[in-house]
Motif scaffolding. Structure first.
Motif, PDB file in Angstrom:
ATOM      1  N   UNK A  60       0.852  -1.181   0.000  1.00 41.75           N
ATOM      2  CA  UNK A  60       0.000   0.000   0.000  1.00 41.75           C
ATOM      3  C   UNK A  60       0.893   1.239   0.000  1.00 41.75           C
ATOM      4  N   UNK A  61       0.762   2.045  -0.998  1.00 38.63           N
ATOM      5  CA  UNK A  61       1.563   3.263  -1.095  1.00 38.63           C
ATOM      6  C   UNK A  61       1.066   4.312  -0.121  1.00 38.63           C
ATOM      7  N   UNK A  62      -0.245   4.479  -0.066  1.00 35.33           N
ATOM      8  CA  UNK A  62      -0.868   5.324   0.942  1.00 35.33           C
ATOM      9  C   UNK A  62      -2.326   4.954   1.053  1.00 35.33           C
ATOM     10  N   UNK A  63      -2.925   5.343   2.144  1.00 31.82           N
ATOM     11  CA  UNK A  63      -4.362   5.161   2.278  1.00 31.82           C
ATOM     12  C   UNK A  63      -4.947   6.377   2.973  1.00 31.82           C
ATOM     13  N   UNK A  64      -6.193   6.636   2.662  1.00 33.34           N
ATOM     14  CA  UNK A  64      -6.871   7.842   3.120  1.00 33.34           C
ATOM     15  C   UNK A  64      -8.176   7.433   3.800  1.00 33.34           C
ATOM     16  N   UNK A  65      -8.294   7.743   5.066  1.00 34.67           N
ATOM     17  CA  UNK A  65      -9.474   7.359   5.828  1.00 34.67           C
ATOM     18  C   UNK A  65     -10.528   8.455   5.720  1.00 34.67           C
ATOM     19  N   UNK A  66     -11.606   8.180   5.015  1.00 33.76           N
ATOM     20  CA  UNK A  66     -12.680   9.159   4.854  1.00 33.76           C
ATOM     21  C   UNK A  66     -13.688   9.099   5.991  1.00 33.76           C
ATOM     22  N   UNK A  67     -13.647   7.997   6.761  1.00 35.48           N
ATOM     23  CA  UNK A  67     -14.623   7.768   7.832  1.00 35.48           C
ATOM     24  C   UNK A  67     -16.056   7.751   7.286  1.00 35.48           C
ATOM     25  N   UNK A  68     -16.175   7.319   6.047  1.00 34.29           N
ATOM     26  CA  UNK A  68     -17.478   7.216   5.407  1.00 34.29           C
ATOM     27  C   UNK A  68     -17.467   6.071   4.418  1.00 34.29           C
ATOM     28  N   UNK A  69     -18.606   5.767   3.847  1.00 32.08           N
ATOM     29  CA  UNK A  69     -18.718   4.694   2.872  1.00 32.08           C
ATOM     30  C   UNK A  69     -18.454   5.217   1.462  1.00 32.08           C
ATOM     31  N   UNK A  70     -17.570   4.541   0.745  1.00 37.69           N
ATOM     32  CA  UNK A  70     -17.268   4.903  -0.637  1.00 37.69           C
ATOM     33  C   UNK A  70     -18.004   3.926  -1.552  1.00 37.69           C
ATOM     34  N   UNK A  71     -18.906   4.441  -2.369  1.00 36.02           N
ATOM     35  CA  UNK A  71     -19.727   3.578  -3.220  1.00 36.02           C
ATOM     36  C   UNK A  71     -19.614   3.942  -4.696  1.00 36.02           C
ATOM     37  N   UNK A  72     -18.677   4.823  -5.046  1.00 36.49           N
ATOM     38  CA  UNK A  72     -18.524   5.233  -6.443  1.00 36.49           C
ATOM     39  C   UNK A  72     -17.062   5.155  -6.846  1.00 36.49           C
ATOM     40  N   UNK A  73     -16.784   5.451  -8.104  1.00 36.99           N
ATOM     41  CA  UNK A  73     -15.434   5.344  -8.647  1.00 36.99           C
ATOM     42  C   UNK A  73     -14.652   6.639  -8.454  1.00 36.99           C
TER      43      UNK A  73
END
Length: 300
Positions: free
Chosen positions: A90-103
């Motif tokens: 994993x190069x990086x990850x971003x926590x949105x604290x929400x559900x991602x349902x799109x591209x």
């Protein structure tokens, strides 16, 4: 309509309650600023004056090619550069604290994506958050990037938004007649999408003003594709009980992109459920009947 993410060629992956980029490197937490973009509640297109705070070590946004669902407006799924070989790290990850349902949409040195009621503009190299526009309502469609703007739509507020790609400033918002039920396609300064009222719409990308709308048989579910001045989309269906719809408009339509006038339509056995792809003088699409069709773009 409800298409899943297949854009692994750019090595950008979506995860529940977060966003990850896969590549060579180690992961690092990325803070999310609380700054938000303001918006108006009027139905007419408006502009705002508040600009989100950008980190002090700001890297200027480099605007790239248009980016949207399945690559460009013709939705061929072909991307320049060929992507990178999977490395597993994993190069990086971003926590949105929400559900991602799109591209996500990648353009220049930024990746744009939505989670919950917020739209993000993040550095593609390290996942640093450069802006966040929030309070937009449930963002269920994939953002589209074109002409320095990010376009998205709220399913809960029936509002189409145009957000400045460089700083997250809302440029205009426009209330639409019904929930936006397809992904957004942008071509030649016009925004195209389908709605729950069975219409497909064309909206001016600079102002949000409606140019035309086209009536189909049922609720729109197929993301429109655009090539050489023609828009292609399926007729839609009404949701039934179980896995199959109870009523279907079985046509694939070809409509003039400038006027919204029908050029031709062709019927299928079971209806169209999938975004058409246009290449080499043909439009390709799949049907509920299990067939893949290739039609001449000029005659159908």
């Amino acid at each position: 309509s409800g298409e899943l993410v297949k854009d692994d060629e750019k090595q950008v992956a979506q995860v529940k309650n977060g966003f990850a980029a896969v590549g060579i490197g180690k992961s690092a937490p990325v803070p999310v600023p609380t700054t938000k973009s303001t918006k108006t509640s009027t139905t007419a297109p408006t502009t705002t004056t508040t600009t989100p705070t950008i980190p002090s070590d700001d890297t200027p946004t480099v605007l790239g090619d248009d980016a949207m669902f399945m690559a460009g407006p013709a939705h061929t799924g072909e991307y320049d550069g060929g992507g990178t070989a999977p490395a597993g790290d994993i190069k990086w990850k971003f926590d949105t604290k929400g559900m991602i349902v799109s591209n996500p949409a990648v353009s220049g040195n930024r990746v744009y994506f939505s989670a919950g009621d917020s739209l993000y503009g993040v550095d593609i190299a390290d996942g640093e958050n450069y802006w966040k526009a929030e309070g937009l309502g449930a963002l269920l469609v994939s953002p589209a990037v074109a002409d320095g703007m990010v376009y998205t739509a709220s399913g809960s507020k029936n509002v189409l938004y145009a957000i400045d790609a460089t700083n997250g400033k809302e440029m205009w918002q426009s209330t639409v007649a019904a929930k936006v039920t397809t992904n957004i396609t942008v071509a030649d300064g016009t925004v195209y999408f389908g709605g729950g009222d069975s219409y497909y719409y064309a909206v001016d990308g600079k102002t949000g003003k409606e140019k035309w709308k086209f009536k189909t048989g049922y609720e729109a579910h197929v993301t429109p594709s655009v090539a050489d001045g023609v828009v292609y989309f399926g007729g839609g269906w009404s949701v039934g009980v179980g896995t199959m719809p109870d009523s279907i408009d079985k046509y694939l339509y070809a409509v003039d992109a400038a006027t919204g006038k029908e050029k031709w339509k062709v019927t299928t056995v079971g209806g169209v459920d999938g975004t058409p792809a246009i290449s080499g003088g043909s439009v390709f699409f799949g049907g509920w009947d299990g067939n893949v069709y290739a039609m001449d773009v000029k005659t159908g």
